[in-house]
Motif scaffolding. Structure first.
Motif, PDB file in Angstrom:
ATOM      1  N   ALA A  31       6.021  12.722  -0.434  1.00  0.00           N
ATOM      2  CA  ALA A  31       5.403  12.875  -1.754  1.00  0.00           C
ATOM      3  C   ALA A  31       5.736  11.631  -2.577  1.00  0.00           C
ATOM      4  N   VAL A  32       4.725  10.825  -2.841  1.00  0.00           N
ATOM      5  CA  VAL A  32       4.951   9.551  -3.533  1.00  0.00           C
ATOM      6  C   VAL A  32       4.930   9.783  -5.049  1.00  0.00           C
ATOM      7  N   SER A  33       6.132   9.729  -5.633  1.00  0.00           N
ATOM      8  CA  SER A  33       6.319  10.172  -7.018  1.00  0.00           C
ATOM      9  C   SER A  33       6.487   9.019  -7.999  1.00  0.00           C
ATOM     10  N   LYS A  34       6.183   7.798  -7.574  1.00  0.00           N
ATOM     11  CA  LYS A  34       6.345   6.623  -8.451  1.00  0.00           C
ATOM     12  C   LYS A  34       5.601   6.825  -9.767  1.00  0.00           C
ATOM     13  N   THR A  35       6.207   6.369 -10.840  1.00  0.00           N
ATOM     14  CA  THR A  35       5.723   6.471 -12.229  1.00  0.00           C
ATOM     15  C   THR A  35       5.779   7.898 -12.802  1.00  0.00           C
ATOM     16  N   GLU A  54       9.261   6.256  -3.340  1.00  0.00           N
ATOM     17  CA  GLU A  54       9.247   5.484  -4.584  1.00  0.00           C
ATOM     18  C   GLU A  54       9.102   4.013  -4.218  1.00  0.00           C
ATOM     19  N   ASN A  55       8.587   3.202  -5.163  1.00  0.00           N
ATOM     20  CA  ASN A  55       8.407   1.790  -4.835  1.00  0.00           C
ATOM     21  C   ASN A  55       9.210   0.846  -5.720  1.00  0.00           C
ATOM     22  N   LYS A  56      10.043   1.410  -6.616  1.00  0.00           N
ATOM     23  CA  LYS A  56      10.863   0.545  -7.476  1.00  0.00           C
ATOM     24  C   LYS A  56      12.331   0.957  -7.383  1.00  0.00           C
ATOM     25  N   MET A  75      12.082   4.316   0.385  1.00  0.00           N
ATOM     26  CA  MET A  75      11.675   3.111  -0.341  1.00  0.00           C
ATOM     27  C   MET A  75      10.419   2.569   0.323  1.00  0.00           C
ATOM     28  N   ILE A  76       9.293   2.677  -0.386  1.00  0.00           N
ATOM     29  CA  ILE A  76       8.019   2.284   0.236  1.00  0.00           C
ATOM     30  C   ILE A  76       7.450   0.997  -0.356  1.00  0.00           C
ATOM     31  N   GLY A  77       8.102   0.467  -1.416  1.00  0.00           N
ATOM     32  CA  GLY A  77       7.544  -0.707  -2.081  1.00  0.00           C
ATOM     33  C   GLY A  77       8.226  -1.999  -1.658  1.00  0.00           C
ATOM     34  N   LEU A 157       6.957   1.367  12.437  1.00  0.00           N
ATOM     35  CA  LEU A 157       6.075   0.457  11.697  1.00  0.00           C
ATOM     36  C   LEU A 157       5.397   1.159  10.525  1.00  0.00           C
ATOM     37  N   MET A 158       5.018   0.346   9.542  1.00  0.00           N
ATOM     38  CA  MET A 158       4.310   0.863   8.367  1.00  0.00           C
ATOM     39  C   MET A 158       3.160  -0.078   8.030  1.00  0.00           C
ATOM     40  N   THR A 159       2.070   0.457   7.535  1.00  0.00           N
ATOM     41  CA  THR A 159       1.045  -0.408   6.952  1.00  0.00           C
ATOM     42  C   THR A 159       0.439   0.248   5.722  1.00  0.00           C
ATOM     43  N   ILE A 160      -0.044  -0.602   4.821  1.00  0.00           N
ATOM     44  CA  ILE A 160      -0.860  -0.153   3.693  1.00  0.00           C
ATOM     45  C   ILE A 160      -2.271  -0.644   3.994  1.00  0.00           C
ATOM     46  N   ALA A 161      -3.161   0.250   4.277  1.00  0.00           N
ATOM     47  CA  ALA A 161      -4.539  -0.138   4.595  1.00  0.00           C
ATOM     48  C   ALA A 161      -5.265  -0.477   3.290  1.00  0.00           C
ATOM     49  N   GLY A 200      -1.323   5.891   6.099  1.00  0.00           N
ATOM     50  CA  GLY A 200      -2.167   6.907   5.484  1.00  0.00           C
ATOM     51  C   GLY A 200      -1.690   7.247   4.086  1.00  0.00           C
ATOM     52  N   MET A 201      -2.605   7.145   3.111  1.00  0.00           N
ATOM     53  CA  MET A 201      -2.346   7.485   1.717  1.00  0.00           C
ATOM     54  C   MET A 201      -3.409   8.500   1.287  1.00  0.00           C
ATOM     55  N   THR A 202      -3.425   8.827   0.003  1.00  0.00           N
ATOM     56  CA  THR A 202      -4.329   9.891  -0.455  1.00  0.00           C
ATOM     57  C   THR A 202      -5.747   9.759   0.107  1.00  0.00           C
ATOM     58  N   ASN A 203      -6.229   8.528   0.088  1.00  0.00           N
ATOM     59  CA  ASN A 203      -7.632   8.340   0.426  1.00  0.00           C
ATOM     60  C   ASN A 203      -7.946   8.384   1.923  1.00  0.00           C
ATOM     61  N   VAL A 216       2.902  10.319   6.446  1.00  0.00           N
ATOM     62  CA  VAL A 216       1.842   9.957   5.511  1.00  0.00           C
ATOM     63  C   VAL A 216       2.449   9.923   4.110  1.00  0.00           C
ATOM     64  N   ARG A 217       1.994   8.964   3.302  1.00  0.00           N
ATOM     65  CA  ARG A 217       2.569   8.743   1.968  1.00  0.00           C
ATOM     66  C   ARG A 217       1.510   9.094   0.924  1.00  0.00           C
ATOM     67  N   ILE A 218       1.698  10.235   0.281  1.00  0.00           N
ATOM     68  CA  ILE A 218       0.638  10.732  -0.598  1.00  0.00           C
ATOM     69  C   ILE A 218       1.138  10.872  -2.034  1.00  0.00           C
ATOM     70  N   GLY A 219       0.493  10.138  -2.938  1.00  0.00           N
ATOM     71  CA  GLY A 219       0.850  10.172  -4.351  1.00  0.00           C
ATOM     72  C   GLY A 219      -0.179  10.923  -5.171  1.00  0.00           C
ATOM     73  N   THR A 220      -1.290  10.261  -5.443  1.00  0.00           N
ATOM     74  CA  THR A 220      -2.347  10.823  -6.284  1.00  0.00           C
ATOM     75  C   THR A 220      -2.782  12.218  -5.846  1.00  0.00           C
ATOM     76  N   GLY A 221      -2.898  12.422  -4.560  1.00  0.00           N
ATOM     77  CA  GLY A 221      -3.357  13.708  -4.027  1.00  0.00           C
ATOM     78  C   GLY A 221      -2.410  14.861  -4.351  1.00  0.00           C
ATOM     79  N   ALA A 225      -3.479  11.309 -10.883  1.00  0.00           N
ATOM     80  CA  ALA A 225      -3.594   9.867 -11.122  1.00  0.00           C
ATOM     81  C   ALA A 225      -2.355   9.345 -11.850  1.00  0.00           C
ATOM     82  N   ARG A 226      -2.033   8.075 -11.578  1.00  0.00           N
ATOM     83  CA  ARG A 226      -0.886   7.453 -12.235  1.00  0.00           C
ATOM     84  C   ARG A 226      -1.326   6.747 -13.505  1.00  0.00           C
ATOM     85  N   ASP A 227      -0.456   6.817 -14.533  1.00  0.00           N
ATOM     86  CA  ASP A 227      -0.753   6.139 -15.788  1.00  0.00           C
ATOM     87  C   ASP A 227       0.230   4.980 -15.928  1.00  0.00           C
TER      88      ASP A 227
HETATM   89  C1  LIG Z   1       1.558   4.218  -4.271  1.00  0.00           C
HETATM   90  C2  LIG Z   1       1.739   4.160  -2.801  1.00  0.00           C
HETATM   91  C3  LIG Z   1       1.288   5.203  -1.963  1.00  0.00           C
HETATM   92  C4  LIG Z   1       0.544   6.430  -2.476  1.00  0.00           C
HETATM   93  O1  LIG Z   1      -0.728   6.086  -2.903  1.00  0.00           O
HETATM   94  P1  LIG Z   1      -1.819   7.217  -3.261  1.00  0.00           P
HETATM   95  O2  LIG Z   1      -3.113   6.532  -3.053  1.00  0.00           O
HETATM   96  O3  LIG Z   1      -1.584   7.591  -4.679  1.00  0.00           O
HETATM   97  O4  LIG Z   1      -1.612   8.338  -2.320  1.00  0.00           O
HETATM   98  C5  LIG Z   1       1.536   5.096  -0.610  1.00  0.00           C
HETATM   99  N1  LIG Z   1       2.170   4.031  -0.076  1.00  0.00           N
HETATM  100  C6  LIG Z   1       2.605   3.007  -0.834  1.00  0.00           C
HETATM  101  C7  LIG Z   1       3.308   1.877  -0.190  1.00  0.00           C
HETATM  102  C8  LIG Z   1       2.408   3.032  -2.214  1.00  0.00           C
HETATM  103  O5  LIG Z   1       2.846   2.004  -2.962  1.00  0.00           O
END
Ligand SMILES: *Cc1c(COP(=O)(O)O)cnc(C)c1O
Length: 230
Positions: A31-35, A54-56, A75-77, A157-161, A200-203, A216-221, A225-227
């Protein structure tokens, strides 16, 4: 809202596992809880969530202090070398190692803190200019170097698509990372420590699961949405 979101994400993860002939237990939801405020994380905690991303560094430190100790922090950031010392003994996994310099620092700090750091190598599969991460051909050489460190375990391994409207467009990226993951797993056959594929992220997490994601790293879902204006 949080409860419904979690249920909906859970149902989609289950359905994707079924389509791929995989077991639900093979996939960990982060559960990606950043912000998001501590109160919201507490709400998720009370609904059973124990794995947060979290990314910070500062945000992890604050939330780590404020929330129960049975939480797994990821730590994902992007991680700066001068901040490794603040989190190396607090996070379960660092997803974002993409240079020898960062790995060296993690090795040194883990030794100082008397712990072993579990890490993933971040790969910029799509070779997007704007993203951190290793080019595919740099992954095995870095992996081999880190193998010599005694306070780091490379777990996968990790990737951000890329952000795309149609998640199908990311399928080949996930399949490519899966291939590389299998190569590394085979190299490491003796000590079975490579077992995590974070993609894999929300989208696009359903496609990622179909292509072999184990995290899978899911924030928005989950949290909405993040402000960034506050
Ligand atoms: C913010 C973030 C996510 C989550 O993104 P969403 O689209 O909100 O699910 C996943 N991975 C990384 C590395 C991120 O920075």
């Amino acid at each position: 809202m949080l409860k419904e979101n979690l249920e909906s994400v859970e149902a989609k993860i289950q359905a994707a596992c079924e389509r791929a002939g995989r077991k639900r237990e093979e996939v960990t939801l982060i559960a990606v809880s950043k912000t998001k405020p501590v109160s919201m994380l507490k709400e998720a905690y009370d609904l059973g969530v124990r794995v947060f991303g979290e990314n910070k560094v500062q945000e992890i430190r604050d939330k780590y202090e404020a929330l129960p100790k049975d939480i797994e922090w990821h730590m994902i950031g992007h991680l700066q070398t001068n901040k490794v010392k603040y989190i190396v003994d607090k996070v379960r996994l660092i997803h974002s190692v993409d240079s020898l310099k960062l790995a060296e620092t993690i090795e040194k700090e883990a030794e100082k803190h008397n712990c072993t750091a579990d890490i993933l190598l971040e790969v910029n599969v799509a070779e997007e200019e704007s993203k951190f991460g290793l080019k595919t051909e740099k992954v095995l050489p870095l992996y081999d170097k880190i193998l010599q460190y005694s306070h780091i375990n490379v777990r996968g391994l990790m990737t951000i698509a890329p952000f795309v409207e149609n998640p199908e467009k990311n399928r080949t990226i996930f399949a490519d990372l899966h291939k590389l993951y299998v190569d590394i797993k085979e190299k490491n056959i003796d000590n079975d420590t490579v077992s995590i594929l974070s993609m894999g992220m929300t989208n696009d997490y359903e496609v990622a699961i179909e292509e072999g994601a184990t995290m899978v790293r899911i924030g928005t879902g989950i949290f909405g949405a993040r402000d960034y204006s506050i």
